[in-house]
Design a protein around this motif. Structure first.
Motif, PDB file in Angstrom:
ATOM      1  N   ASP A  60       0.766  -1.320   0.058  1.00  0.00           N
ATOM      2  CA  ASP A  60      -0.021   0.429   0.192  1.00  0.00           C
ATOM      3  C   ASP A  60       0.639   0.955   0.144  1.00  0.00           C
ATOM      4  N   ILE A  61       0.626   2.431  -0.916  1.00  0.00           N
ATOM      5  CA  ILE A  61       1.505   3.175  -1.209  1.00  0.00           C
ATOM      6  C   ILE A  61       0.771   4.387  -0.680  1.00  0.00           C
ATOM      7  N   VAL A  62       1.273   5.207  -0.222  1.00  0.00           N
ATOM      8  CA  VAL A  62       1.707   5.822   1.031  1.00  0.00           C
ATOM      9  C   VAL A  62       1.333   7.866   0.554  1.00  0.00           C
ATOM     10  N   PHE A  63       2.651   7.690   0.149  1.00  0.00           N
ATOM     11  CA  PHE A  63       3.262   8.519   0.277  1.00  0.00           C
ATOM     12  C   PHE A  63       4.442   8.934  -1.935  1.00  0.00           C
ATOM     13  N   VAL A  64       4.575   9.680  -2.203  1.00  0.00           N
ATOM     14  CA  VAL A  64       5.017   9.880  -3.415  1.00  0.00           C
ATOM     15  C   VAL A  64       5.502  11.115  -3.496  1.00  0.00           C
ATOM     16  N   GLU A  65       7.346  11.264  -3.260  1.00  0.00           N
ATOM     17  CA  GLU A  65       7.885  12.769  -3.717  1.00  0.00           C
ATOM     18  C   GLU A  65       7.748  12.295  -5.103  1.00  0.00           C
ATOM     19  N   LEU A  66       7.784  14.136  -6.040  1.00  0.00           N
ATOM     20  CA  LEU A  66       7.599  13.721  -7.454  1.00  0.00           C
ATOM     21  C   LEU A  66       8.475  14.651  -7.933  1.00  0.00           C
ATOM     22  N   PRO A  67       9.438  14.327  -8.854  1.00  0.00           N
ATOM     23  CA  PRO A  67      10.629  15.277  -9.243  1.00  0.00           C
ATOM     24  C   PRO A  67      10.008  16.273  -9.893  1.00  0.00           C
ATOM     25  N   GLU A  68      10.888  17.934  -9.676  1.00  0.00           N
ATOM     26  CA  GLU A  68      10.712  19.133  -9.552  1.00  0.00           C
ATOM     27  C   GLU A  68      10.881  19.534 -11.792  1.00  0.00           C
ATOM     28  N   VAL A  69       9.687  19.749 -11.944  1.00  0.00           N
ATOM     29  CA  VAL A  69       9.586  20.324 -13.228  1.00  0.00           C
ATOM     30  C   VAL A  69      10.338  20.871 -13.769  1.00  0.00           C
ATOM     31  N   GLY A  70      10.969  20.962 -14.670  1.00  0.00           N
ATOM     32  CA  GLY A  70      12.265  21.733 -15.165  1.00  0.00           C
ATOM     33  C   GLY A  70      13.793  21.071 -14.823  1.00  0.00           C
ATOM     34  N   ARG A  71      13.582  20.219 -13.853  1.00  0.00           N
ATOM     35  CA  ARG A  71      14.909  18.857 -13.533  1.00  0.00           C
ATOM     36  C   ARG A  71      16.093  18.269 -14.423  1.00  0.00           C
ATOM     37  N   GLN A  72      17.088  18.576 -15.101  1.00  0.00           N
ATOM     38  CA  GLN A  72      17.674  17.767 -15.608  1.00  0.00           C
ATOM     39  C   GLN A  72      18.040  15.981 -14.958  1.00  0.00           C
ATOM     40  N   LEU A  73      17.608  14.826 -16.035  1.00  0.00           N
ATOM     41  CA  LEU A  73      17.773  13.437 -14.979  1.00  0.00           C
ATOM     42  C   LEU A  73      18.916  13.277 -15.986  1.00  0.00           C
ATOM     43  N   ALA A  74      19.211  11.813 -15.965  1.00  0.00           N
ATOM     44  CA  ALA A  74      20.737  11.246 -16.694  1.00  0.00           C
ATOM     45  C   ALA A  74      19.584   9.634 -16.648  1.00  0.00           C
ATOM     46  N   VAL A  75      20.342   8.835 -17.676  1.00  0.00           N
ATOM     47  CA  VAL A  75      19.974   7.433 -17.241  1.00  0.00           C
ATOM     48  C   VAL A  75      20.293   7.038 -15.487  1.00  0.00           C
ATOM     49  N   SER A 110      15.382   7.676 -13.484  1.00  0.00           N
ATOM     50  CA  SER A 110      15.174   7.658 -14.977  1.00  0.00           C
ATOM     51  C   SER A 110      15.379   6.552 -15.786  1.00  0.00           C
ATOM     52  N   PRO A 111      14.423   5.976 -17.188  1.00  0.00           N
ATOM     53  CA  PRO A 111      14.969   5.490 -17.832  1.00  0.00           C
ATOM     54  C   PRO A 111      15.704   6.222 -18.725  1.00  0.00           C
ATOM     55  N   VAL A 112      15.402   7.431 -19.048  1.00  0.00           N
ATOM     56  CA  VAL A 112      16.622   8.244 -19.788  1.00  0.00           C
ATOM     57  C   VAL A 112      16.568   9.668 -19.605  1.00  0.00           C
ATOM     58  N   SER A 113      17.542   9.499 -20.003  1.00  0.00           N
ATOM     59  CA  SER A 113      17.740  11.271 -20.032  1.00  0.00           C
ATOM     60  C   SER A 113      17.601  12.172 -20.758  1.00  0.00           C
ATOM     61  N   GLY A 114      16.813  13.132 -19.966  1.00  0.00           N
ATOM     62  CA  GLY A 114      16.220  14.555 -20.945  1.00  0.00           C
ATOM     63  C   GLY A 114      15.629  14.846 -19.177  1.00  0.00           C
ATOM     64  N   GLU A 115      14.479  16.495 -19.611  1.00  0.00           N
ATOM     65  CA  GLU A 115      14.161  17.409 -18.943  1.00  0.00           C
ATOM     66  C   GLU A 115      12.622  16.831 -18.728  1.00  0.00           C
ATOM     67  N   VAL A 116      12.658  16.791 -17.608  1.00  0.00           N
ATOM     68  CA  VAL A 116      11.065  16.813 -16.640  1.00  0.00           C
ATOM     69  C   VAL A 116       9.996  17.832 -16.823  1.00  0.00           C
ATOM     70  N   ILE A 117       9.179  17.918 -18.236  1.00  0.00           N
ATOM     71  CA  ILE A 117       8.169  18.853 -18.198  1.00  0.00           C
ATOM     72  C   ILE A 117       6.556  18.496 -17.365  1.00  0.00           C
ATOM     73  N   GLU A 118       6.613  17.641 -16.696  1.00  0.00           N
ATOM     74  CA  GLU A 118       5.052  17.098 -16.380  1.00  0.00           C
ATOM     75  C   GLU A 118       5.650  16.680 -15.210  1.00  0.00           C
ATOM     76  N   VAL A 119       4.904  16.433 -14.069  1.00  0.00           N
ATOM     77  CA  VAL A 119       4.237  15.727 -13.116  1.00  0.00           C
ATOM     78  C   VAL A 119       2.953  15.534 -12.910  1.00  0.00           C
ATOM     79  N   ASN A 120       2.629  14.124 -11.602  1.00  0.00           N
ATOM     80  CA  ASN A 120       0.850  13.725 -12.094  1.00  0.00           C
ATOM     81  C   ASN A 120       0.818  14.423 -10.954  1.00  0.00           C
ATOM     82  N   GLN A 121       0.208  15.597 -11.070  1.00  0.00           N
ATOM     83  CA  GLN A 121       0.207  16.329  -9.263  1.00  0.00           C
ATOM     84  C   GLN A 121      -0.834  15.562  -8.264  1.00  0.00           C
ATOM     85  N   ALA A 122      -1.636  14.331  -9.328  1.00  0.00           N
ATOM     86  CA  ALA A 122      -2.634  13.462  -8.680  1.00  0.00           C
ATOM     87  C   ALA A 122      -1.886  12.652  -7.467  1.00  0.00           C
TER      88      ALA A 122
END
Length: 121
Positions: free
Chosen positions: A32-47, A65-77
């Protein structure tokens, strides 16, 4: 295109945008998942970078992160409904979207059939 990591993340790619989440296997292992800490939009990630943290009643886990790139959206829900990861891990329970830096990185990931075989071992 849908690809999987050996850390039990999935990425669904449309054009140059990837939507990332955890697999049903991963959410089942966490419980049972009780908390999620999301990444910041704009954050650069590497594999392999830690992109998010998921806490359950049993344990805490990372979403890498399965790929490199920039976080452009997070699931606020997920902030108010972290259990979406339990009920819909591979659909409404997505974690973040990333603008892919190098689409060729997807070649190192598993397709669905290979992942299902891997997860059953």
């Amino acid at each position: 295109m849908l690809k999987f990591t050996d850390d039990h993340e999935w990425i669904r790619v449309e054009g140059s945008i990837g939507t990332v989440g955890i697999t049903d296997f991963a959410q089942d292992a966490l419980g049972d998942i009780v908390f999620v800490e999301l990444p910041e939009v704009g954050r650069q990630l590497a594999v392999g970078d830690e992109a998010a943290v998921i806490e359950s009643v049993k344990a805490a886990g990372e979403v890498k992160s399965p790929v490199s790139g920039e976080v452009i959206e997070v699931n606020q829900a997920l902030v108010d409904q972290p259990n979406l990861l339990n009920s819909a891990a591979e659909s409404e329970g997505w974690v973040y979207k990333v603008q892919l830096a190098d689409i060729a990185e997807l070649d190192g990931l598993m397709d669905e059939a290979a992942y299902r075989d891997f997860a059953q071992k």
